[in-house]
Design a protein around this motif. Structure first.
Motif, mmCIF file in Angstrom:
data_model
loop_
_atom_site.group_PDB
_atom_site.id
_atom_site.type_symbol
_atom_site.label_atom_id
_atom_site.label_comp_id
_atom_site.label_asym_id
_atom_site.label_seq_id
_atom_site.Cartn_x
_atom_site.Cartn_y
_atom_site.Cartn_z
ATOM 1 N N ALA A 152 -3.230 -4.874 -0.102
ATOM 2 C CA ALA A 152 -2.890 -6.236 0.299
ATOM 3 C C ALA A 152 -3.576 -6.584 1.616
ATOM 4 O O ALA A 152 -3.725 -5.742 2.497
ATOM 5 N N ASP B 294 3.251 -3.170 3.181
ATOM 6 C CA ASP B 294 3.307 -3.944 1.943
ATOM 7 C C ASP B 294 3.302 -2.954 0.786
ATOM 8 O O ASP B 294 2.616 -1.929 0.865
ATOM 9 N N SER C 267 2.051 2.325 6.632
ATOM 10 C CA SER C 267 2.730 1.383 7.522
ATOM 11 C C SER C 267 2.418 1.666 8.986
ATOM 12 O O SER C 267 1.975 2.749 9.358
ATOM 13 N N ARG D 110 0.254 -13.033 3.862
ATOM 14 C CA ARG D 110 0.530 -12.024 2.816
ATOM 15 C C ARG D 110 1.123 -10.756 3.418
ATOM 16 O O ARG D 110 2.102 -10.213 2.942
ATOM 17 N N VAL D 111 0.516 -10.264 4.471
ATOM 18 C CA VAL D 111 1.018 -9.072 5.167
ATOM 19 C C VAL D 111 1.350 -9.501 6.591
ATOM 20 O O VAL D 111 0.481 -9.991 7.309
#
Length: 93
Positions: A43, A38, A76, A52-53
């Motif tokens: 987040a 994200d 990530s 959201r993620v």
């Protein structure tokens, strides 16, 4: 049977390139690539925003002359699944 890599980039500012040498294992191709990331490094999924993620499926990079280069976005987790034509097909997910 296919193979899978699970790779993490903890860097907060820059993407990384992961180079994998597959020349000793000819015939592999990417069948799936997914990434969990994200733009906002803080987040998180909450009860108000449970999605959201979430993992995103991306077009996999090609194996070129026995080498695979995978872009790992900053902050990530990236998964790449590899297979050969001899591997039985599997469903994703």
């Amino acid at each position: 049977m296919g193979h899978q890599t699970a790779d993490v980039n903890r860097g907060q500012r820059e993407s990384l390139v992961l180079d994998i040498d597959l020349r000793a294992s000819p015939g592999y191709r990417v069948v799936e690539q997914g990434v969990l990331t994200d733009p906002d490094v803080r987040a998180a999924n909450t009860s108000a925003q449970p999605d959201r993620v979430r993992p995103q499926t991306l077009p996999g990079p090609a194996v070129d002359q026995g080498r695979l280069s995978v872009m790992l976005p900053s902050v990530s987790w990236t998964m790449v699944r590899l297979a050969t034509s001899a591997d039985p097909p599997t469903g994703s997910g």
